[in-house]
Design a protein around this motif. Sequence first.
Motif, PDB file in Angstrom:
ATOM      1  N   VAL A  65       6.986   5.516  12.892  1.00 46.71           N
ATOM      2  CA  VAL A  65       7.663   7.159  12.068  1.00 46.71           C
ATOM      3  C   VAL A  65       8.577   7.093  10.653  1.00 46.71           C
ATOM      4  O   VAL A  65       7.783   7.899  10.187  1.00 46.71           O
ATOM      5  CB  VAL A  65       9.347   7.206  12.989  1.00 46.71           C
ATOM      6  CG1 VAL A  65      10.088   8.143  12.338  1.00 46.71           C
ATOM      7  CG2 VAL A  65       8.827   7.002  14.448  1.00 46.71           C
ATOM      8  N   GLU A  66       8.551   5.842   9.597  1.00 47.25           N
ATOM      9  CA  GLU A  66       8.321   6.124   8.462  1.00 47.25           C
ATOM     10  C   GLU A  66       7.590   6.171   7.553  1.00 47.25           C
ATOM     11  O   GLU A  66       6.444   7.314   6.941  1.00 47.25           O
ATOM     12  CB  GLU A  66       8.774   4.800   8.084  1.00 47.25           C
ATOM     13  CG  GLU A  66       8.980   4.774   6.519  1.00 47.25           C
ATOM     14  CD  GLU A  66       8.318   3.933   5.581  1.00 47.25           C
ATOM     15  OE1 GLU A  66       9.036   3.902   4.701  1.00 47.25           O
ATOM     16  OE2 GLU A  66       7.695   3.353   5.801  1.00 47.25           O
ATOM     17  N   PRO A  67       5.747   5.481   7.978  1.00 50.40           N
ATOM     18  CA  PRO A  67       4.860   5.815   7.601  1.00 50.40           C
ATOM     19  C   PRO A  67       4.723   7.681   7.493  1.00 50.40           C
ATOM     20  O   PRO A  67       4.218   7.927   6.630  1.00 50.40           O
ATOM     21  CB  PRO A  67       3.747   4.870   7.832  1.00 50.40           C
ATOM     22  CG  PRO A  67       4.702   3.946   9.213  1.00 50.40           C
ATOM     23  CD  PRO A  67       5.518   4.142   8.632  1.00 50.40           C
ATOM     24  N   VAL A 102       3.480  -3.773   8.576  1.00 53.82           N
ATOM     25  CA  VAL A 102       2.738  -4.600   7.027  1.00 53.82           C
ATOM     26  C   VAL A 102       2.769  -3.864   6.504  1.00 53.82           C
ATOM     27  O   VAL A 102       1.448  -2.634   7.030  1.00 53.82           O
ATOM     28  CB  VAL A 102       1.788  -5.855   7.192  1.00 53.82           C
ATOM     29  CG1 VAL A 102       1.635  -5.580   5.563  1.00 53.82           C
ATOM     30  CG2 VAL A 102       2.320  -6.802   8.142  1.00 53.82           C
ATOM     31  N   CYS A 103       2.817  -2.506   5.103  1.00 52.86           N
ATOM     32  CA  CYS A 103       3.010  -1.377   4.431  1.00 52.86           C
ATOM     33  C   CYS A 103       2.422  -2.061   3.086  1.00 52.86           C
ATOM     34  O   CYS A 103       2.570  -3.073   2.704  1.00 52.86           O
ATOM     35  CB  CYS A 103       4.321  -0.666   4.790  1.00 52.86           C
ATOM     36  SG  CYS A 103       4.699   1.170   3.074  1.00 52.86           S
ATOM     37  N   GLY A 104       2.093  -0.634   2.713  1.00 52.28           N
ATOM     38  CA  GLY A 104       0.992  -1.835   1.413  1.00 52.28           C
ATOM     39  C   GLY A 104       2.150  -1.892   0.301  1.00 52.28           C
ATOM     40  O   GLY A 104       1.333  -2.632  -0.907  1.00 52.28           O
ATOM     41  N   THR A 105       3.480  -0.895   0.381  1.00 54.61           N
ATOM     42  CA  THR A 105       4.442  -1.313  -0.482  1.00 54.61           C
ATOM     43  C   THR A 105       4.738  -2.698  -0.606  1.00 54.61           C
ATOM     44  O   THR A 105       5.390  -3.446  -1.965  1.00 54.61           O
ATOM     45  CB  THR A 105       5.755  -0.264  -0.533  1.00 54.61           C
ATOM     46  OG1 THR A 105       6.359   0.046   0.640  1.00 54.61           O
ATOM     47  CG2 THR A 105       5.153   1.046  -1.205  1.00 54.61           C
ATOM     48  N   ASP A 106       4.694  -3.413   1.169  1.00 55.03           N
ATOM     49  CA  ASP A 106       5.375  -4.984   0.915  1.00 55.03           C
ATOM     50  C   ASP A 106       4.287  -5.710   0.468  1.00 55.03           C
ATOM     51  O   ASP A 106       4.968  -6.186  -0.033  1.00 55.03           O
ATOM     52  CB  ASP A 106       5.485  -5.337   2.275  1.00 55.03           C
ATOM     53  CG  ASP A 106       5.990  -4.374   3.364  1.00 55.03           C
ATOM     54  OD1 ASP A 106       7.588  -4.445   2.937  1.00 55.03           O
ATOM     55  OD2 ASP A 106       5.763  -4.293   4.327  1.00 55.03           O
ATOM     56  N   GLY A 126      10.012  -5.542   5.358  1.00 59.20           N
ATOM     57  CA  GLY A 126       9.584  -5.372   6.085  1.00 59.20           C
ATOM     58  C   GLY A 126      10.245  -4.524   6.354  1.00 59.20           C
ATOM     59  O   GLY A 126      11.420  -3.997   6.380  1.00 59.20           O
ATOM     60  N   HIS A 127       9.589  -3.057   6.521  1.00 62.36           N
ATOM     61  CA  HIS A 127      10.928  -1.949   6.805  1.00 62.36           C
ATOM     62  C   HIS A 127       9.970  -1.371   7.492  1.00 62.36           C
ATOM     63  O   HIS A 127      11.291   0.799   8.317  1.00 62.36           O
ATOM     64  CB  HIS A 127      10.995  -1.022   5.326  1.00 62.36           C
ATOM     65  CG  HIS A 127       9.380  -0.900   5.055  1.00 62.36           C
ATOM     66  ND1 HIS A 127       9.231  -1.335   3.670  1.00 62.36           N
ATOM     67  CD2 HIS A 127       8.684   0.291   5.317  1.00 62.36           C
ATOM     68  CE1 HIS A 127       7.853  -0.393   3.747  1.00 62.36           C
ATOM     69  NE2 HIS A 127       8.073   0.669   4.788  1.00 62.36           N
ATOM     70  N   GLU A 128       9.324  -1.190   8.915  1.00 55.36           N
ATOM     71  CA  GLU A 128       8.709  -0.205   9.604  1.00 55.36           C
ATOM     72  C   GLU A 128       8.967  -0.663  10.899  1.00 55.36           C
ATOM     73  O   GLU A 128       7.999  -1.748  10.970  1.00 55.36           O
ATOM     74  CB  GLU A 128       6.979  -0.523   9.074  1.00 55.36           C
ATOM     75  CG  GLU A 128       6.587   0.365   7.977  1.00 55.36           C
ATOM     76  CD  GLU A 128       5.176   0.674   8.164  1.00 55.36           C
ATOM     77  OE1 GLU A 128       4.702  -0.046   8.700  1.00 55.36           O
ATOM     78  OE2 GLU A 128       4.566   1.804   6.988  1.00 55.36           O
ATOM     79  N   THR A 129      10.225  -0.212  11.477  1.00 53.54           N
ATOM     80  CA  THR A 129      11.037  -1.512  12.195  1.00 53.54           C
ATOM     81  C   THR A 129      11.213  -0.975  14.007  1.00 53.54           C
ATOM     82  O   THR A 129      11.754  -0.308  13.499  1.00 53.54           O
ATOM     83  CB  THR A 129      11.741  -2.474  11.550  1.00 53.54           C
ATOM     84  OG1 THR A 129      11.722  -2.858  10.214  1.00 53.54           O
ATOM     85  CG2 THR A 129      12.180  -3.475  12.560  1.00 53.54           C
TER      86      THR A 129
HETATM   87 ZN   LIG Z   1       5.977   1.687   4.265  1.00 48.05          ZN
END
Ligand SMILES: [Zn+2]
Length: 382
Positions: A169-171, A55-59, A75-78
């Motif tokens: 990886v993304e964060p 769960v990202c701050g941008t979500d 959801g993008h940190e998958t």
């Molecule tokens: Zn993110």
Amino acid sequence: MGIAGQVELESARQSIPASMLAAVYRGVNDVRLETVPVPKIGAGELLLRVHTCGVCGTDLKKIATGSHSAPRIFGHETSGTVAAVGDRVRKFQPGDRVIAFHHIPCRICYYCRHKTFAQCSTYKEVGCTAGFEPSGGGFAEYVRVMDWIVEQGTIRIPDGVSFEQACFVEPVNTCIKGIEALRLEPGETVLTIGQGPIGIILGVLGQRAGATVITSDLYPERLKIAASLGLKRTINASQRDVVRCVQEQTEGRGADAVILAVGSNALIRPALDATRPGGRVLLFAQTQHGEVVVDPAAICVDEKTLLGSYSASVGLQEESVRFVMNREMNLEKLISHRFPLRDAPQAFGLAAHPQPSSMKVVIQPGSARPGNAGKAERREGT
Ligand SMILES: [Zn+2]
Ligand SMILES: [Zn+2]
């Protein structure tokens, strides 16, 4: 059970259902669990069975502000397992453990040539979806990964690396990008304000760049985790004046660079105050438009620079993959809460209202099902 029975059971486990559970964004602060169709894939695409999605701050910002139209599945940190591949896919096969980026730039437009990938129009297109307007889709059981992401933005997870570690990886990429923007020199002193998961990653990366890193946070619990990951120079901001502490540690000058990893505009002034003349301040969590009062002479006379950094850079993809997959940092340590998909609304609630004990919150649509844990998965600290 005979061998035939086992094979049958195994193929039943692997078979893809027609519908699935998803956390669907329906409007401001309205996320509902719904049954939706499992996405169909095209010839160059693949279907990912989601194991873990951060769960990202941008979500949270999108859910709280209604900045995007509804319905969507964020959801993008998958990270997960390839469940099916289209006819034209050669690089992957069912069973592969992978992570998928949701944005990949074209690499040829004006912005890409000037390495401002986040401004590229292809980059702004989202290449992963669990249905509705493509928005990442990681908060669902299955995600469709579109062809340009399969080609350029899907990465295998090595044996011995967990889905949880891999989903960073993304964060991590966004943090490496921020550290590059600061152009740290070895021996410089950096203050990182805010020791949530992102602040800690930024601190560790600052140290990796050769800087002496000081961290501050209001919560001693967070500073303890930071210290356990090698960030030993901590300031408890609930008890001490951060600006004065930093000055004391820098012969009165202030830090060469300050990273603001808290989304509070009220901290921009103290961040500038904690910076030495000629130093840099990186705004990393200021993702909402608005207005702030800035002392113009701090910029002009004191020659302090205000910098920003947002989103990931495709140019740093390999470095971020190496950092995560080689376990240069034990990122699983940053995960404080793991929720099954059915509890996604609670997960968003907790992530939006962090507690002293909460750090990274992840949703695990695939953790409870049999046969998909990944044989080499390590789950230390869980
Ligand atoms: Zn993110
Ligand atoms: Zn481009």
